[in-house]
Scaffold this motif. Sequence first.
Motif: not given
Length: 432
Positions: A295-304, A344-347
């Motif tokens: 994941s490159e952080g898309r779908g979080t509040t801190r993408p990239f 939806g999965r913890t990484v």
Amino acid sequence: MGLSRRSLLAAGGALGAVAATASPATAGTPGRETGAPGRETGAPGREDGRRRVRTGFERLAADGYAALAGQRVGVVTNPTGVTPDARHLVDVMHADERVDLIAVFGPEHGFRGTAQAGGSEGRYDDPATGLPVYDTYLKSGRPLADVFTASGVDTVVFDIQDAGARFYTYIWTLYDCMEAAALAGKRFVVLDRPNPVTGRAALGPVLDRAFATFVGREPIAQAHGMTVAELALLFNGEFLAAPVALETVRMTGWRRTDFFDSTGLPWVPPSPNMPTPETALVYSGTCLFEGTNLSEGRGTTRPFELLGAEGIDRRWAEAANALGLPGVHFREAYFAPTFSKFQGRTVGGVQLHVHDRESFDPVRTGIGLLVTARRSWSGFAWRPDHWIDKLTGSTRVRTLIDAGADTDEVVGAWQTDLKAFRAVRRQYLLYR
């Protein structure tokens, strides 16, 4: 006496755009910027006494839109095309009877910014202004020229905030629109905005034309270190088969060493996953993880800034910190994306913490993270379509990392090409 909505709003719209604006832009010969390159001295400041950048649009408005006089105008823009008080330039120009604005052209994510990555808004009439909005996304060449012709415009104006990376698609929207405007016989005016991560240097591998796509049409560096007006001059002078009748309206008050937070301008996310200037700071390096199974952080509040995958633990952060990369620390991090990879999965993975942005090199950092991710996590894999080759501009980065090369070896492999690009780039810089 009856007054139109446009005449009632014109005074307020123009005033907000041009208040205290520095010397007006001067129309130039096609393909050149007429203002003398260099630092703007004595530029008006903010109320707190600090210097503030004046965008190309502000200077255009300050000159009474003289560069657009007698022209039917269409604007290529998105939500970033704003005045210092955060009103959209399309709304301002539509309300001003000095401008014959008849069309808007939307890029990826759309004119009003309603679409996610890889999407656009299509053809519609803008509810706020009634203007027809045409979709440019994934159009180029003659089909895009036909859109300009059908719109009835004489001049195409471009005003979009860039993020400073070769694979950020707005600069290739600029390129495609310039090419199409030349084919359609239209004038092209670029309104400049800051490179948010400075214009100090070009960094990273240079694209091999064999890998040209919409994330890289021509051989420029991965972090180009240029403004959109400088890129337009470069495209016109080096790459377009038929140069367009180009004018650029430069900024005042911007220096090549300026980060976005020193400009005094409002930050509007250029795309849904570019929420802050800090995102742009790391993007030209960490976007490379789009080419992997992490994941490159898309779908979080801190993408990239957040990177990770299932099965990764503290060892990646430890390996990355051991590289001693300048200006950045890596924290062991865990997160659950709300969309995109691992939804939806913890990484597990890392979060980048840039503590010295002056010395931080985003591209070297991205390579270091790829090298250590591959070495510290057995599940590492490239995307099957070798998207990493499109992002880096050749097979070189992927094959060197697969062969066990370290960070310095990978970075060293592109230095000859980068030196040549820097020499070409230097001819088109408008600011010191």
